[in-house]
Design a protein around this motif. Structure first.
Motif, PDB file in Angstrom:
ATOM      1  N   SER A   6       0.751  -1.202   0.162  1.00 14.29           N
ATOM      2  CA  SER A   6       0.013  -0.026  -0.041  1.00 14.29           C
ATOM      3  C   SER A   6       0.797   1.216   0.017  1.00 14.29           C
ATOM      4  CB  SER A   6      -0.811  -0.090   1.219  1.00 14.29           C
ATOM      5  OG  SER A   6      -1.578   1.119   1.291  1.00 14.29           O
ATOM      6  N   VAL A   7       1.929   1.260   0.817  1.00 14.50           N
ATOM      7  CA  VAL A   7       2.588   2.436   0.859  1.00 14.50           C
ATOM      8  C   VAL A   7       3.681   2.630   0.022  1.00 14.50           C
ATOM      9  CG1 VAL A   7       4.269   3.781   2.607  1.00 14.50           C
ATOM     10  CG2 VAL A   7       2.097   2.472   3.378  1.00 14.50           C
ATOM     11  N   GLN A  60      -8.533   8.532   1.864  1.00 14.60           N
ATOM     12  CA  GLN A  60      -8.053   7.390   3.086  1.00 14.60           C
ATOM     13  C   GLN A  60      -6.818   7.744   3.390  1.00 14.60           C
ATOM     14  OE1 GLN A  60     -10.261   5.527   4.788  1.00 14.60           O
ATOM     15  NE2 GLN A  60     -11.869   6.596   3.264  1.00 14.60           N
ATOM     16  N   PRO A  61      -6.244   8.013   4.657  1.00 14.99           N
ATOM     17  CA  PRO A  61      -4.753   7.859   4.981  1.00 14.99           C
ATOM     18  C   PRO A  61      -4.436   6.682   4.828  1.00 14.99           C
ATOM     19  CG  PRO A  61      -6.214   8.305   6.758  1.00 14.99           C
ATOM     20  CD  PRO A  61      -7.111   8.123   5.730  1.00 14.99           C
ATOM     21  N   ALA A  62      -2.887   6.307   4.665  1.00 15.11           N
ATOM     22  CA  ALA A  62      -2.388   5.214   4.745  1.00 15.11           C
ATOM     23  C   ALA A  62      -1.966   4.591   5.973  1.00 15.11           C
ATOM     24  CB  ALA A  62      -0.998   4.974   3.861  1.00 15.11           C
ATOM     25  N   GLU A  95      -1.221  15.993   2.722  1.00 19.39           N
ATOM     26  CA  GLU A  95      -2.299  15.438   1.708  1.00 19.39           C
ATOM     27  C   GLU A  95      -2.192  15.877   0.334  1.00 19.39           C
ATOM     28  OE1 GLU A  95      -6.178  15.461   3.178  1.00 19.39           O
ATOM     29  OE2 GLU A  95      -5.716  14.052   4.809  1.00 19.39           O
ATOM     30  N   PRO A 143       1.669   7.495  -2.723  1.00 20.90           N
ATOM     31  CA  PRO A 143       0.881   6.217  -2.887  1.00 20.90           C
ATOM     32  C   PRO A 143       1.721   5.437  -3.961  1.00 20.90           C
ATOM     33  CG  PRO A 143      -0.664   7.769  -1.996  1.00 20.90           C
ATOM     34  CD  PRO A 143       0.842   8.622  -2.518  1.00 20.90           C
ATOM     35  N   GLY A 147      -2.480   1.628  -3.576  1.00 27.50           N
ATOM     36  CA  GLY A 147      -2.882   2.724  -2.573  1.00 27.50           C
ATOM     37  C   GLY A 147      -3.823   3.803  -3.074  1.00 27.50           C
ATOM     38  N   TRP A 148      -3.211   4.334  -4.358  1.00 28.57           N
ATOM     39  CA  TRP A 148      -4.249   5.516  -4.844  1.00 28.57           C
ATOM     40  C   TRP A 148      -5.430   5.030  -5.167  1.00 28.57           C
ATOM     41  CZ3 TRP A 148      -1.935   9.977  -5.814  1.00 28.57           C
ATOM     42  CH2 TRP A 148      -2.693  11.042  -6.562  1.00 28.57           C
ATOM     43  N   GLU A 152      -6.009   6.770  -1.171  1.00 26.17           N
ATOM     44  CA  GLU A 152      -4.864   7.228  -0.447  1.00 26.17           C
ATOM     45  C   GLU A 152      -4.334   8.476  -1.212  1.00 26.17           C
ATOM     46  OE1 GLU A 152      -2.083   4.614   0.711  1.00 26.17           O
ATOM     47  OE2 GLU A 152      -3.184   2.984   1.608  1.00 26.17           O
ATOM     48  N   ARG A 153      -4.138   9.476  -0.620  1.00 25.09           N
ATOM     49  CA  ARG A 153      -3.572  10.743  -1.168  1.00 25.09           C
ATOM     50  C   ARG A 153      -2.736  11.409  -0.268  1.00 25.09           C
ATOM     51  NH1 ARG A 153      -5.888   8.288  -4.406  1.00 25.09           N
ATOM     52  NH2 ARG A 153      -7.558   9.313  -5.982  1.00 25.09           N
ATOM     53  N   TRP A 154      -1.684  10.798   0.472  1.00 20.67           N
ATOM     54  CA  TRP A 154      -1.041  11.162   1.291  1.00 20.67           C
ATOM     55  C   TRP A 154       0.398  11.652   0.557  1.00 20.67           C
ATOM     56  CZ3 TRP A 154       3.301   8.383   1.165  1.00 20.67           C
ATOM     57  CH2 TRP A 154       3.323   7.042   0.625  1.00 20.67           C
TER      58      TRP A 154
END
Length: 302
Positions: A6-7, A60-62, A95, A143, A147-148, A152-154
């Motif tokens: 994911s990360v 969504q945060p990872a 973000e 991400p 994850g994207w 996830e948009r960190w």
């Protein structure tokens, strides 16, 4: 979901490898080739998400992201005590805009977005905007495609120290406020060749033979990535007096015929990614084995 799948996404050094450069005479050396030190790690291809339009999604945060001030080993994206060997220090976690496309943009576009977003927090973290005159450089992480697709948009804004091959080296200790005052010279960029002659940017330790030294006092140019880049002539008009003043302060004396002043300016691709600064250099005809800082009128070191 596993942390790794994911990360771990794309790891790119947002290093402004600029190739157009000029000395005290304003003729630009624009034929050099650019070789950014990109090291890309891509996960297994994610399932196709279909539409590329921006959806109304809950970002969504990872899980398990490090926080500012933590250190990491890039190879496994694991946090580690900064007293232990590591290759990245986290300056901030942010973000990305929620309105970005459902499918992750191409790497070049992601680098453009992240370099601009990370510039200020990284400068604040190291304590100076002079990072481009050092071996410390922004290293951004976003991400993976998997994850994207899970919204996830960190954005991780990190700092890495680059070695002679422009790849992050293992180091110990924190670089928080590392460019404030005298510590700048612990990370100062020294080059084996004059910036006027070099076609690619390389580093050598400043305590070893070198011909060029980057000066503190990086010059921000007016405008942003969405504005037209100033012409070489316009940049030279700004850089000439700025770099001359930086040289005098650095050398601690009057101009010398055996120490040349030059500077490196962005290319169009760098400008579009938000790299809009000029780095000044002093250089010598033959290699010197120590810094020229404060040399005044003394002979050049051997």
């Amino acid at each position: 979901m596993s942390r790794r799948s994911s990360v771990i996404g794309v790891l790119l050094a947002a290093l402004a490898m600029v190739s157009a450069c000029t000395g005290s005479d304003p003729e630009s050396q624009a034929d050099a080739q650019r070789q950014p030190p990109s090291r890309i790690e891509l996960p297994d291809a994610a399932e196709e998400t279909g539409s590329t339009e921006s959806p109304n999604v809950a970002i969504q945060p990872a899980e398990g992201l490090p926080i500012a001030g933590e250190c990491m080993i890039l190879a496994d994206f694991q946090s580690i005590d900064c007293a232990e060997p590591h290759t990245l220090e986290v300056a901030s976690i942010a973000e990305l805009p929620a309105e970005l496309p459902r499918s992750r943009p191409e790497d070049a576009e992601m680098l453009r977005l992240t370099e601009t977003a990370c510039a200020e927090p990284i400068a604040d973290f190291v304590g100076s905007g002079d990072i481009n005159a050092t071996r410390l450089h922004p290293w951004t992480v976003w991400p993976s495609e998997e994850g994207w697709a899970k919204d996830e948009r960190w954005l991780l804004c990190g700092v890495a120290e680059l070695g002679v091959d422009l790849v992050p080296v293992s180091r110990t200790g924190s670089v928080r406020d590392a460019l404030v005052g005298e510590p700048f010279y612990d990370f100062q960029a020294c080059l084996p060749d004059s910036p006027i002659e070099a076609t690619t940017l390389q580093y050598v330790p400043c305590a070893e033979p070198h011909r060029a030294e980057a000066l503190p006092g990086v010059l921000p140019l007016p405008g942003g990535p969405n504005d037209p880049m100033p012409t070489v002539e316009e940049i030279d008009e700004l850089a000439g007096p700025h770099c001359a003043a930086a040289r005098s302060a650095y050398l601690g004396g009057s101009d010398r015929d055996d120490i040349t002043l030059s500077w490196r300016i962005p290319e169009q691709d760098d400008w579009r990614r938000g790299s809009n600064s000029v780095v000044c250099y002093v250089s010598t005809e033959e290699p010197v084995g120590e810094l020229l800082l404060g040399i005044g009128d003394r002979p050049l070191p051997e």
